[in-house]
Design an enzyme around this catalytic site. Structure first.
Site, PDB file in Angstrom:
ATOM      1  CG  ASP A  17      -0.173   0.082   2.547  1.00  0.00           C
ATOM      2  OD1 ASP A  17       0.863  -0.614   2.664  1.00  0.00           O
ATOM      3  OD2 ASP A  17      -0.592   0.820   3.445  1.00  0.00           O
ATOM      4  CD  GLU A  26       4.361   0.568   6.788  1.00  0.00           C
ATOM      5  OE1 GLU A  26       5.190   0.873   7.666  1.00  0.00           O
ATOM      6  OE2 GLU A  26       3.933   1.410   5.983  1.00  0.00           O
TER       7      GLU A  26
HETATM    8 ZN   LIG Z   1       6.911   2.103   3.919  1.00  0.00          ZN
END
Ligand SMILES: [Zn+2]
Length: 403
Positions: free
Chosen positions: A78, A173
């Site tokens: 992401d 993340e």
């Molecule tokens: Zn990163």
């Protein structure tokens, strides 16, 4: 496939995660890239799967019985929601020094100024990939993903001996959930590396211990004209609490290993007030002392204003992975040795934040963080250095064959 070609393919997929979503992955579009990666890992001959949470796992069987160690590599798919990642128009150029015009129009150019970004200086004479100034690049962390896949490809082609290698590409993340559904047992590695750092040479294994704190103050409202000895003003007690905290231990006055209390939000009136904090310190004892100080201040105000006036809710968020790695420093040393073998001098700076690797380390898999060769993450000024990315592939490959 060439590393850069692969990287440019990955950044063409928008994969922004969404903090306001309860699903995993938080955004459907991350799955589009996940499917590409799954296919690629399978084509390379790995046993690969895409699980129900959008995590892509790949396993390369050992081609010798001599190497017992099982190493893993992790990167996230992401991108940050700080700047758009849709319609990225990357451009590779040889950096000759000075400012870089990214895009914009004649009278309103978007310029990356050398004076604003001193990190540019180290890239003189090197090939960098920049944006057109309207989006981020997505090098965080698609550079890491591309480096891991390319290292696997080159390792397989070379026929060099290696042990079991596990890789995982995680969603979400950037919204702090990348480790939530990470399957440590299924991953089956003895140690691993997240490939999610910046400048070539970085090996990160120290991060903050982190907690959040909420201070709730309950007051008593009454007409101000007849308030003498009756009114208890929650908002002003909240101010009193905040003013008793150490004035210099705030983010804007600290650096390096210095911890802080950060007031992230406040609201309230006479009847009710709330303060929100995050607490950070690399040192476990100082971290505990910071939380203890908050408890003492709450007790002090309760003694003065009456029990129940101030309520404190403290919640730990994550811990410094250094404490887990203390007796497993060989994991860091292997990375440093691999870098030196590739002619790169390793540098370790304490992270003033957290990493997924920190949480994964506490789940039982030691997991320091390695460089990707990128700079200015979460920004329209984000760029990667193609030459440094190639070095990162070399380093990862060395770690894959490390005994
Ligand atoms: Zn990163």
């Amino acid at each position: 496939m060439d590393l850069i070609k692969r990287f440019l393919n990955y950044v063409s997929y928008p994969t922004m995660s969404d903090e306001n979503s309860d699903t995993c992955p938080s955004s459907e579009k991350q799955l589009a890239l996940a499917k590409v990666l799954l296919k690629e890992l399978k084509a390379l001959g790995l046993e690969a799967k895409l699980d129900e949470y959008g995590y892509v796992y790949g396993f390369l069987k050992p081609n010798t019985k001599k190497i017992k160690e099982r190493v893993g590599f992790i990167a996230h798919m992401d991108t940050s929601d700080a700047v758009s990642d849709t319609g990225i128009k990357p451009r590779e150029l040889k950096y000759e020094g000075g400012d870089v015009v990214l895009g914009g129009t004649g009278d309103r150019p978007v310029v990356m100024k050398a004076s604003d970004y001193p990190c540019l200086a180290r890239y003189k004479g090197k090939n960098i990939i920049v944006t057109d100034g309207t989006t981020l690049l997505g090098g965080d962390d698609k550079a890491g993903v591309a480096e891991i896949v390319t290292a696997l490809e080159q390792l397989i082609e070379s026929g060099e001996k290696h042990g079991k290698i596990s890789v995982c590409f995680t969603p979400d993340e950037e919204i702090g959930r990348g480790a939530d559904h990470f399957d440590v047992r299924g991953f089956g590695a003895d140690y691993a590396y997240t490939v999610d750092g910046g400048t070539l040479g970085e090996v990160e294994y120290e991060n903050f211990n982190a907690a959040s704190a909420k201070v709730v103050v309950r007051g008593i409202s009454i007409h101000p004209g007849s308030a003498k000895n009756k009114m208890v003003n929650a908002a002003s007690i909240a101010c009193e609490f905040h003013n008793m905290l150490p004035k210099r231990q705030v983010p804007e006055k600290t650096e390096g290993y210095q911890g802080f209390f950060h007031l992230t939000g406040m609201s309230g009136g006479t009847e009710y007030a709330e303060l929100s904090y995050i607490i950070r310190d690399h040192d476990k004892e100082k971290f505990e002392a910071k939380k203890q100080l908050m408890r003492e201040l709450a007790d002090k105000l309760n003694a003065k204003r009456g029990e129940g006036t101030v309520e404190l809710i403290v919640k730990d968020s994550y811990y410094n992975m250094k404490d887990v790695l203390a007796d497993k420093m060989y994991v860091v040393e292997k990375a440093e040795a691999a870098m030196r073998e590739c002619g790169v001098e390793p540098v370790s700076v304490p992270i003033r934040g957290g990493t997924d690797g920190a949480r994964i380390s506490y789940m039982g898999l030691p997991c320091p963080n390695l460089c990707t060769g990128g700079e200015n993450f979460h920004s329209r000024y984000e760029f990667v250095c193609a030459d440094d990315m190639r070095k990162c592939v070399e380093i990862i490959k060395k770690l894959m064959i490390a005994k």
